[in-house]
Write an enzyme that holds these catalytic residues in place. Structure first.
Site, mmCIF file in Angstrom:
data_model
loop_
_atom_site.group_PDB
_atom_site.id
_atom_site.type_symbol
_atom_site.label_atom_id
_atom_site.label_comp_id
_atom_site.label_asym_id
_atom_site.label_seq_id
_atom_site.Cartn_x
_atom_site.Cartn_y
_atom_site.Cartn_z
ATOM 1 N N CYS A 1 -4.603 0.127 5.383
ATOM 2 C CA CYS A 1 -5.464 -0.783 4.634
ATOM 3 C C CYS A 1 -5.367 -2.220 5.147
ATOM 4 C CB CYS A 1 -5.056 -0.732 3.168
ATOM 5 S SG CYS A 1 -5.933 -1.919 2.158
ATOM 6 N N GLY B 1 -6.586 -5.215 -3.657
ATOM 7 C CA GLY B 1 -5.682 -5.352 -4.790
ATOM 8 C C GLY B 1 -5.398 -4.036 -5.481
ATOM 9 N N GLU B 2 -4.239 -4.006 -6.123
ATOM 10 C CA GLU B 2 -3.851 -2.847 -6.929
ATOM 11 C C GLU B 2 -4.119 -3.218 -8.402
ATOM 12 O OE1 GLU B 2 -2.727 0.398 -7.067
ATOM 13 O OE2 GLU B 2 -2.652 -0.065 -9.207
ATOM 14 N N SER C 1 -8.956 2.563 -9.733
ATOM 15 C CA SER C 1 -8.305 3.288 -8.651
ATOM 16 C C SER C 1 -6.918 2.689 -8.386
ATOM 17 C CB SER C 1 -9.172 3.173 -7.394
ATOM 18 O OG SER C 1 -8.484 3.718 -6.303
ATOM 19 N N CYS D 1 -18.028 -2.097 -5.832
ATOM 20 C CA CYS D 1 -16.586 -1.981 -5.647
ATOM 21 C C CYS D 1 -16.016 -3.399 -5.791
ATOM 22 C CB CYS D 1 -16.331 -1.408 -4.255
ATOM 23 S SG CYS D 1 -14.609 -1.270 -3.860
ATOM 24 N N CYS E 1 -11.753 -1.256 3.241
ATOM 25 C CA CYS E 1 -11.195 -2.237 2.328
ATOM 26 C C CYS E 1 -10.496 -3.367 3.090
ATOM 27 C CB CYS E 1 -10.200 -1.476 1.462
ATOM 28 S SG CYS E 1 -9.253 -2.442 0.359
ATOM 29 N N ASN F 1 -10.789 5.249 7.967
ATOM 30 C CA ASN F 1 -11.420 4.171 8.729
ATOM 31 C C ASN F 1 -10.428 3.709 9.779
ATOM 32 O OD1 ASN F 1 -14.094 2.998 8.035
ATOM 33 N ND2 ASN F 1 -13.261 3.192 5.974
ATOM 34 N N SER G 1 -4.901 7.286 -5.313
ATOM 35 C CA SER G 1 -4.814 7.480 -3.859
ATOM 36 C C SER G 1 -3.579 8.329 -3.569
ATOM 37 C CB SER G 1 -4.668 6.122 -3.156
ATOM 38 O OG SER G 1 -5.778 5.326 -3.454
ATOM 39 N N LEU G 2 -3.801 9.563 -3.207
ATOM 40 C CA LEU G 2 -2.667 10.465 -2.982
ATOM 41 C C LEU G 2 -2.351 10.538 -1.483
ATOM 42 C CD1 LEU G 2 -0.878 12.126 -4.845
ATOM 43 C CD2 LEU G 2 -2.304 14.108 -4.353
ATOM 44 N N HIS G 3 -3.327 10.922 -0.701
ATOM 45 C CA HIS G 3 -3.269 10.866 0.760
ATOM 46 C C HIS G 3 -2.228 11.744 1.442
ATOM 47 C CE1 HIS G 3 -6.113 7.779 0.154
ATOM 48 N NE2 HIS G 3 -5.298 6.789 -0.046
ATOM 49 N N CYS H 1 -3.175 -7.890 -1.187
ATOM 50 C CA CYS H 1 -2.482 -6.833 -1.937
ATOM 51 C C CYS H 1 -1.064 -6.738 -1.406
ATOM 52 C CB CYS H 1 -3.207 -5.497 -1.755
ATOM 53 S SG CYS H 1 -2.466 -4.157 -2.715
ATOM 54 N N CYS I 1 -0.044 -0.351 1.952
ATOM 55 C CA CYS I 1 -0.543 0.923 2.495
ATOM 56 C C CYS I 1 -0.903 0.726 3.977
ATOM 57 C CB CYS I 1 -1.765 1.412 1.721
ATOM 58 S SG CYS I 1 -1.433 1.603 -0.038
ATOM 59 N N GLU J 1 -13.540 -9.860 -1.095
ATOM 60 C CA GLU J 1 -14.675 -8.999 -0.737
ATOM 61 C C GLU J 1 -15.154 -8.215 -1.933
ATOM 62 O OE1 GLU J 1 -12.843 -7.593 3.528
ATOM 63 O OE2 GLU J 1 -13.497 -6.121 2.079
HETATM 64 S S1 SF4 Z 1 -5.176 0.697 -0.355
HETATM 65 FE FE1 SF4 Z 1 -5.338 -0.441 -2.276
HETATM 66 S S2 SF4 Z 1 -3.205 -0.463 -3.063
HETATM 67 FE FE2 SF4 Z 1 -3.089 0.107 -0.889
HETATM 68 S S3 SF4 Z 1 -2.748 -1.847 0.176
HETATM 69 FE FE3 SF4 Z 1 -4.999 -1.470 0.155
HETATM 70 S S4 SF4 Z 1 -5.730 -2.561 -1.636
HETATM 71 FE FE4 SF4 Z 1 -3.518 -2.340 -1.863
#
Ligand code: SF4
Length: 343
Positions: free
Chosen positions: A117, A157-158, A189, A103, A330, A288, A212-214, A110, A114, A90
């Protein structure tokens, strides 16, 4: 066969050297590649003989658009793109007053896990090459008829799990010979891969770093971000301070607000305490609702949370709703596509 978008200028020079051509051919080729051409035969400055010799060894990669969704306000466009190996990824383009921001995805899926996600539900399939990241931008530009002026590496992805290709991509799109996107218009990011932050700090670049702290503490963060067990908040903040020290850049902290989980005023106070001596900005993102597990807080609570941070001197914004009518979280569009083809 080589995808020409996977080669940077130096590598293209070597490519031409190998087929007995001068190094300046690399620059000529790049000028054509970044116009988003479809085929090597379109390059009018090369003889037919040279074009044939290039074609024997290389091709121009092109991602095809499988699906395109446009938000009701027409300002967010989400693309599902097919890769050469039939995997899909995407990318999202958002139209702002100052131009188009894209983006970009850095991996197929990934492996970071998380909990909020959709990109990570089936794990990571593979890394994307720098060329495949560049092609996401060219595919969008071709479709929109507009230039992309800002890029955020915030898709699937990271980025630091694919560090070398990501850095190659950043340098290629920043090059005045490439897409000429300013370093300060590029944001990487991460979910908090400490060695990646430290390494990026020493690259001599001026790109933006978003983390991404959250959560305001390790206990809460570990419940939604498994990576926190490896790199805890204290280490991440230390690495971010180093990033600012080396680059003079402010770090952005992303904070997904989840009702009843990390959205209390006490959490906001804790977060402000953590960040009080940092050159930073907090971006609050009402979560989301991917799988009903998480619910976004009320508007009132979101504003209260933001005010608590601001009153303590922390620069804070609430991310406006972006294309919530088009699977904008995402990985959601890819996920619904995979479901539709029974994967
Ligand atoms: S938020 Fe980013 S790092 Fe976390 S699982 Fe989704 S794509 Fe991967």
């Amino acid at each position: 066969m080589i995808d020409l978008y996977d080669l940077n200028e130096k590598e293209l020079e070597k490519f031409f050297e190998k087929i007995g051509e001068p190094a300046y051919r690399a620059r000529q080729l790049i000028n054509w590649l970044y116009k988003g051409i479809n085929d090597i035969s379109e390059i009018t400055v090369f003889s037919n003989d040279l074009k044939n010799r290039i074609k024997e060894k290389a091709y121009i990669g092109r991602l095809s658009i499988v699906k395109k969704q446009l938000s009701k306000d027409r300002n967010t466009i989400k693309y599902l793109l097919k890769l050469k190996d039939k995997n899909v990824i995407e990318t999202v383009v958002i139209k702002y007053r100052f131009g188009y921001t894209q983006c970009v995805s850095t991996q197929v899926g990934c492996r970071m896990g998380c909990a909020f996600c959709a990109s990570t539900i089936n794990g990571m399939e593979r890394n994307l090459s720098s060329g495949e990241m560049i092609e996401q931008i060219l595919a969008a530009q071709r479709d929109l008829g507009h230039k992309i002026s800002r890029v955020v590496l915030m898709g699937s992805g990271e980025p630091f799990d694919n560090y070398d290709e990501v850095l190659k991509f950043v340098r290629c799109i920043n090059s005045d010979n490439g897409l000429n996107i300013g370093q300060r218009h590029i944001t990487i990011s991460t979910c908090g891969i400490v060695p990646g932050i430290m390494k990026l700090a020493d690259e001599g670049l001026q790109v933006n770093l978003a983390v991404s702290l959250h959560a305001p503490d390790d206990e809460i963060r570990s419940q939604i971000m498994p990576i926190n067990k490896k790199y805890g908040i204290a280490d991440i903040l230390q690495a971010c301070k180093y990033y600012t020290l080396r680059t003079n850049r402010r770090v952005t902290f992303e904070y997904a607000l989840i009702r009843g989980f990390n959205d209390s005023i006490h959490h906001a106070v804790e977060l402000a305490r953590l960040l009080r001596d940092m050159l930073c900005h907090v971006n609050l993102i009402p979560v989301n609702e991917v799988n009903n597990q998480f619910v976004r807080p009320s508007e009132e609570r979101i504003q209260e949370f933001a005010k608590t941070l601001q009153n303590r001197g922390i620069s804070t914004t609430v991310r406006r709703e972006l294309g919530s009518d088009i699977d904008a979280a995402c990985g959601q569009l890819r996920r619904s596509y995979m479901n539709s083809i029974g994967k």
